[in-house]
Write a protein that holds these residues in place. Structure first.
Motif, PDB file in Angstrom:
ATOM      1  N   GLY A  60       0.815  -1.208   0.000  1.00  0.00           N
ATOM      2  CA  GLY A  60       0.000   0.000   0.000  1.00  0.00           C
ATOM      3  C   GLY A  60       0.845   1.252   0.000  1.00  0.00           C
ATOM      4  O   GLY A  60       2.024   1.229   0.359  1.00  0.00           O
ATOM      5  N   ALA A  61       0.222   2.355  -0.410  1.00  0.00           N
ATOM      6  CA  ALA A  61       0.908   3.644  -0.436  1.00  0.00           C
ATOM      7  C   ALA A  61      -0.090   4.750  -0.139  1.00  0.00           C
ATOM      8  O   ALA A  61      -1.276   4.625  -0.467  1.00  0.00           O
ATOM      9  N   ALA A  62       0.403   5.822   0.478  1.00  0.00           N
ATOM     10  CA  ALA A  62      -0.432   6.990   0.749  1.00  0.00           C
ATOM     11  C   ALA A  62      -0.412   7.888  -0.485  1.00  0.00           C
ATOM     12  O   ALA A  62       0.615   8.500  -0.797  1.00  0.00           O
ATOM     13  N   VAL A  63      -1.537   7.941  -1.203  1.00  0.00           N
ATOM     14  CA  VAL A  63      -1.644   8.725  -2.431  1.00  0.00           C
ATOM     15  C   VAL A  63      -3.024   9.374  -2.462  1.00  0.00           C
ATOM     16  O   VAL A  63      -4.031   8.715  -2.200  1.00  0.00           O
ATOM     17  N   ASP A  64      -3.066  10.649  -2.811  1.00  0.00           N
ATOM     18  CA  ASP A  64      -4.321  11.354  -3.054  1.00  0.00           C
ATOM     19  C   ASP A  64      -4.570  11.314  -4.557  1.00  0.00           C
ATOM     20  O   ASP A  64      -3.802  11.897  -5.335  1.00  0.00           O
ATOM     21  N   VAL A  65      -5.631  10.634  -4.996  1.00  0.00           N
ATOM     22  CA  VAL A  65      -5.859  10.477  -6.433  1.00  0.00           C
ATOM     23  C   VAL A  65      -6.175  11.803  -7.119  1.00  0.00           C
ATOM     24  O   VAL A  65      -6.118  11.891  -8.346  1.00  0.00           O
ATOM     25  N   ALA A  66      -6.517  12.836  -6.343  1.00  0.00           N
ATOM     26  CA  ALA A  66      -6.738  14.153  -6.932  1.00  0.00           C
ATOM     27  C   ALA A  66      -5.428  14.840  -7.309  1.00  0.00           C
ATOM     28  O   ALA A  66      -5.434  15.848  -8.012  1.00  0.00           O
ATOM     29  N   ASP A  67      -4.307  14.293  -6.873  1.00  0.00           N
ATOM     30  CA  ASP A  67      -2.973  14.790  -7.213  1.00  0.00           C
ATOM     31  C   ASP A  67      -2.479  13.977  -8.406  1.00  0.00           C
ATOM     32  O   ASP A  67      -1.980  12.860  -8.253  1.00  0.00           O
ATOM     33  N   GLY A  68      -2.622  14.537  -9.600  1.00  0.00           N
ATOM     34  CA  GLY A  68      -2.319  13.789 -10.809  1.00  0.00           C
ATOM     35  C   GLY A  68      -0.901  13.268 -10.872  1.00  0.00           C
ATOM     36  O   GLY A  68      -0.666  12.116 -11.251  1.00  0.00           O
ATOM     37  N   GLU A  69       0.081  14.092 -10.497  1.00  0.00           N
ATOM     38  CA  GLU A  69       1.477  13.664 -10.562  1.00  0.00           C
ATOM     39  C   GLU A  69       1.740  12.514  -9.595  1.00  0.00           C
ATOM     40  O   GLU A  69       2.433  11.549  -9.928  1.00  0.00           O
ATOM     41  N   ALA A  70       1.208  12.630  -8.385  1.00  0.00           N
ATOM     42  CA  ALA A  70       1.404  11.575  -7.395  1.00  0.00           C
ATOM     43  C   ALA A  70       0.746  10.274  -7.846  1.00  0.00           C
ATOM     44  O   ALA A  70       1.312   9.182  -7.668  1.00  0.00           O
ATOM     45  N   LEU A  71      -0.443  10.376  -8.437  1.00  0.00           N
ATOM     46  CA  LEU A  71      -1.140   9.183  -8.906  1.00  0.00           C
ATOM     47  C   LEU A  71      -0.368   8.507 -10.029  1.00  0.00           C
ATOM     48  O   LEU A  71      -0.174   7.284 -10.030  1.00  0.00           O
ATOM     49  N   ARG A  72       0.096   9.295 -10.998  1.00  0.00           N
ATOM     50  CA  ARG A  72       0.856   8.718 -12.105  1.00  0.00           C
ATOM     51  C   ARG A  72       2.152   8.071 -11.618  1.00  0.00           C
ATOM     52  O   ARG A  72       2.537   6.986 -12.082  1.00  0.00           O
ATOM     53  N   ALA A  73       2.818   8.724 -10.667  1.00  0.00           N
ATOM     54  CA  ALA A  73       4.062   8.171 -10.130  1.00  0.00           C
ATOM     55  C   ALA A  73       3.802   6.851  -9.415  1.00  0.00           C
ATOM     56  O   ALA A  73       4.596   5.901  -9.531  1.00  0.00           O
ATOM     57  N   LEU A 113     -11.423  12.899 -12.764  1.00  0.00           N
ATOM     58  CA  LEU A 113     -10.025  12.911 -13.167  1.00  0.00           C
ATOM     59  C   LEU A 113      -9.228  11.812 -12.475  1.00  0.00           C
ATOM     60  O   LEU A 113      -8.277  11.274 -13.063  1.00  0.00           O
ATOM     61  N   GLY A 114      -9.596  11.466 -11.249  1.00  0.00           N
ATOM     62  CA  GLY A 114      -8.907  10.362 -10.574  1.00  0.00           C
ATOM     63  C   GLY A 114      -9.043   9.071 -11.346  1.00  0.00           C
ATOM     64  O   GLY A 114      -8.096   8.277 -11.451  1.00  0.00           O
ATOM     65  N   THR A 115     -10.223   8.845 -11.920  1.00  0.00           N
ATOM     66  CA  THR A 115     -10.447   7.655 -12.730  1.00  0.00           C
ATOM     67  C   THR A 115      -9.695   7.739 -14.052  1.00  0.00           C
ATOM     68  O   THR A 115      -8.999   6.800 -14.457  1.00  0.00           O
ATOM     69  N   VAL A 116      -9.826   8.863 -14.735  1.00  0.00           N
ATOM     70  CA  VAL A 116      -9.179   9.029 -16.047  1.00  0.00           C
ATOM     71  C   VAL A 116      -7.659   8.915 -15.921  1.00  0.00           C
ATOM     72  O   VAL A 116      -6.996   8.210 -16.702  1.00  0.00           O
ATOM     73  N   ARG A 117      -7.085   9.577 -14.937  1.00  0.00           N
ATOM     74  CA  ARG A 117      -5.628   9.552 -14.787  1.00  0.00           C
ATOM     75  C   ARG A 117      -5.121   8.161 -14.410  1.00  0.00           C
ATOM     76  O   ARG A 117      -4.051   7.738 -14.872  1.00  0.00           O
ATOM     77  N   LEU A 118      -5.868   7.458 -13.578  1.00  0.00           N
ATOM     78  CA  LEU A 118      -5.481   6.086 -13.240  1.00  0.00           C
ATOM     79  C   LEU A 118      -5.433   5.226 -14.490  1.00  0.00           C
ATOM     80  O   LEU A 118      -4.466   4.500 -14.735  1.00  0.00           O
ATOM     81  N   VAL A 119      -6.485   5.297 -15.281  1.00  0.00           N
ATOM     82  CA  VAL A 119      -6.559   4.484 -16.497  1.00  0.00           C
ATOM     83  C   VAL A 119      -5.441   4.857 -17.462  1.00  0.00           C
ATOM     84  O   VAL A 119      -4.746   3.975 -18.000  1.00  0.00           O
ATOM     85  N   GLU A 120      -5.252   6.146 -17.703  1.00  0.00           N
ATOM     86  CA  GLU A 120      -4.248   6.555 -18.672  1.00  0.00           C
ATOM     87  C   GLU A 120      -2.842   6.156 -18.236  1.00  0.00           C
ATOM     88  O   GLU A 120      -2.020   5.748 -19.059  1.00  0.00           O
ATOM     89  N   ALA A 121      -2.560   6.269 -16.939  1.00  0.00           N
ATOM     90  CA  ALA A 121      -1.234   5.892 -16.450  1.00  0.00           C
ATOM     91  C   ALA A 121      -0.998   4.392 -16.562  1.00  0.00           C
ATOM     92  O   ALA A 121       0.119   3.948 -16.837  1.00  0.00           O
ATOM     93  N   ALA A 122      -2.062   3.607 -16.351  1.00  0.00           N
ATOM     94  CA  ALA A 122      -1.920   2.147 -16.359  1.00  0.00           C
ATOM     95  C   ALA A 122      -2.058   1.534 -17.745  1.00  0.00           C
ATOM     96  O   ALA A 122      -1.702   0.369 -17.947  1.00  0.00           O
ATOM     97  N   LEU A 123      -2.561   2.297 -18.712  1.00  0.00           N
ATOM     98  CA  LEU A 123      -2.928   1.722 -20.005  1.00  0.00           C
ATOM     99  C   LEU A 123      -1.784   1.021 -20.734  1.00  0.00           C
ATOM    100  O   LEU A 123      -1.992  -0.076 -21.280  1.00  0.00           O
ATOM    101  N   PRO A 124      -0.572   1.573 -20.781  1.00  0.00           N
ATOM    102  CA  PRO A 124       0.498   0.822 -21.446  1.00  0.00           C
ATOM    103  C   PRO A 124       0.713  -0.566 -20.856  1.00  0.00           C
ATOM    104  O   PRO A 124       0.915  -1.542 -21.592  1.00  0.00           O
ATOM    105  N   SER A 125       0.659  -0.674 -19.527  1.00  0.00           N
ATOM    106  CA  SER A 125       0.823  -1.976 -18.876  1.00  0.00           C
ATOM    107  C   SER A 125      -0.372  -2.885 -19.143  1.00  0.00           C
ATOM    108  O   SER A 125      -0.214  -4.084 -19.378  1.00  0.00           O
ATOM    109  N   LEU A 126      -1.576  -2.317 -19.099  1.00  0.00           N
ATOM    110  CA  LEU A 126      -2.772  -3.111 -19.358  1.00  0.00           C
ATOM    111  C   LEU A 126      -2.766  -3.664 -20.780  1.00  0.00           C
ATOM    112  O   LEU A 126      -3.143  -4.818 -21.011  1.00  0.00           O
ATOM    113  N   GLU A 127      -2.322  -2.851 -21.729  1.00  0.00           N
ATOM    114  CA  GLU A 127      -2.292  -3.322 -23.114  1.00  0.00           C
ATOM    115  C   GLU A 127      -1.210  -4.368 -23.337  1.00  0.00           C
ATOM    116  O   GLU A 127      -1.316  -5.202 -24.250  1.00  0.00           O
ATOM    117  N   ALA A 128      -0.186  -4.366 -22.494  1.00  0.00           N
ATOM    118  CA  ALA A 128       0.864  -5.378 -22.592  1.00  0.00           C
ATOM    119  C   ALA A 128       0.447  -6.694 -21.944  1.00  0.00           C
ATOM    120  O   ALA A 128       1.064  -7.737 -22.183  1.00  0.00           O
TER     121      ALA A 128
END
Length: 252
Positions: A60-73, A113-128
Motif C-alpha cells: 500500500g501507499a499513501a496517495v491522493d488520487v486528486a494529485d495527478g502527478e502523485a497518482l501517475r508516479a 479525473l482520478g479515474t481518467v488519470r489512473l486508467v491513462e497511467a496504467a494503459l500501457p501496462s494493461l495493453e501489454a
C-alpha cells in the motif's frame, strides 16, 4: 469457478475501507498480487499489516488520487515493482453531495479525473497484459435521480459513459466495465454516519430497498472481482448494477 487470477497484478484506489478494502481482500484471496492506495498513511499501514498478516500479497501507499502527478508516479512505480499490471479498479470518490461549487470541483478532481488519470497511467501496462481489465466504481445515483443528484450523481453517470467509451476504443485489447452499487453499509462509512446523524434519511433509504437491507462491501467486491478476472473474458462495456432491486428503471 476458477477466476484465473492467481499471479495477476492488480491496482486498487481507495483500498483501506469499505468497497475498496473488500476488493483488495477479494482479489488477493483469489491469488492476485494487489497494490492499493489511500490518502491516510496510517490507515494504509494498518491495512497492509492486517492483510499481509492474513497471508495476502499486498502493498500500500499513501496517495491522493486528486494529485495527478502523485497518482501517475504511484502507478508507474507499481508497474515497475510488480513487473506489469493486469487489473485496475478505480474506486475513490469525494462523496460530495450538496451542490456547492467546491463539491463540483472536488468531484471532478477526485471521481472523474482520478479515474481518467489512473486508467491513462496504467494503459500501457494493461495493453501489454494478455488479460488487461479496467473496473470503475459508479453508483445507482449515476443511473437515476435521487438525493445525490448533484455533483456525486452527475460524475458517477459520467464515469459509466467514460468506461463504456473505453470498452469500444480498447476492444480486443483491454476490457472495461463498471459496477454501480446501491447503498452500502459498513462501520465508519457514509450510511453509518447518516444512521446516526440523519435517522430519517437513513430510514427512508432503507425502506426503498425491497430486500430490507443495504449491501455489504464484500457483496460489491465479488462483482468487481469477477469482472476484473479472465473468467469474464467476453464481458466489456457493461454497467453491472448491484443494488438488491433498489432501482426500478429497466436497463436496456
Amino acid at each position: 469457478m476458477d477466476l484465473q487470477l492467481v499471479g495477476r497484478k492488480a491496482l486498487v484506489t481507495g483500498g483501506t475501507r469499505g468497497i475498496g478494502r473488500a476488493v483488495v481482500e477479494t482479489l488477493a484471496a483469489e491469488g492476485a498480487t494487489v497494490a492499493f492506495c489511500a490518502r491516510d498513511a496510517g490507515a494504509v499501514e494498518s491495512a497492509v499489516g492486517e492483510l499481509t498478516g492474513a497471508g495476502h500479497d499486498v502493498r500500500g501507499a499513501a496517495v491522493d488520487v486528486a494529485d495527478g502527478e502523485a497518482l501517475r508516479a504511484w502507478v508507474q512505480g507499481c508497474a515497475d515493482e510488480l513487473g506489469g499490471i493486469d487489473v485496475v479498479v478505480a474506486n475513490v470518490s469525494a462523496l460530495a453531495i450538496p451542490g456547492t461549487e467546491e463539491n463540483w470541483e472536488a468531484s471532478f478532481r477526485t471521481d472523474m479525473l482520478g479515474t481518467v488519470r489512473l486508467v491513462e497511467a496504467a494503459l500501457p501496462s494493461l495493453e501489454a497484459s494478455d488479460a488487461g481489465a479496467i473496473v470503475t466504481i459508479s453508483s445507482v445515483s449515476g443511473r437515476e435521480i435521487d438525493f445525490a443528484a448533484g455533483p456525486y450523481g452527475t460524475f458517477k453517470g459520467a464515469i459509466v459513459h467514460y468506461t463504456q467509451g473505453l470498452a469500444h476504443q480498447l476492444a480486443g485489447r483491454v476490457r472495461a466495465n463498471t459496477v454501480s452499487p446501491g447503498n452500502v453499509y459498513f462501520p465508519g462509512g457514509v450510511w453509518a454516519s447518516i444512521e446516526t446523524d440523519n435517522p430519517d434519511l437513513y430510514a427512508h433509504a432503507l425502506g426503498l430497498n425491497p430486500t430490507g437491507r443495504m449491501a455489504r462491501p464484500d457483496e460489491i467486491a465479488r462483482a468487481v472481482t469477477f469482472l476484473a478476472s479472465p473468467a469474464a473474458s467476453f464481458i466489456t462495456g457493461t454497467n453491472l448494477v448491484v443494488d438488491g432491486a433498489l432501482t426500478r428503471g429497466v436497463q436496456l
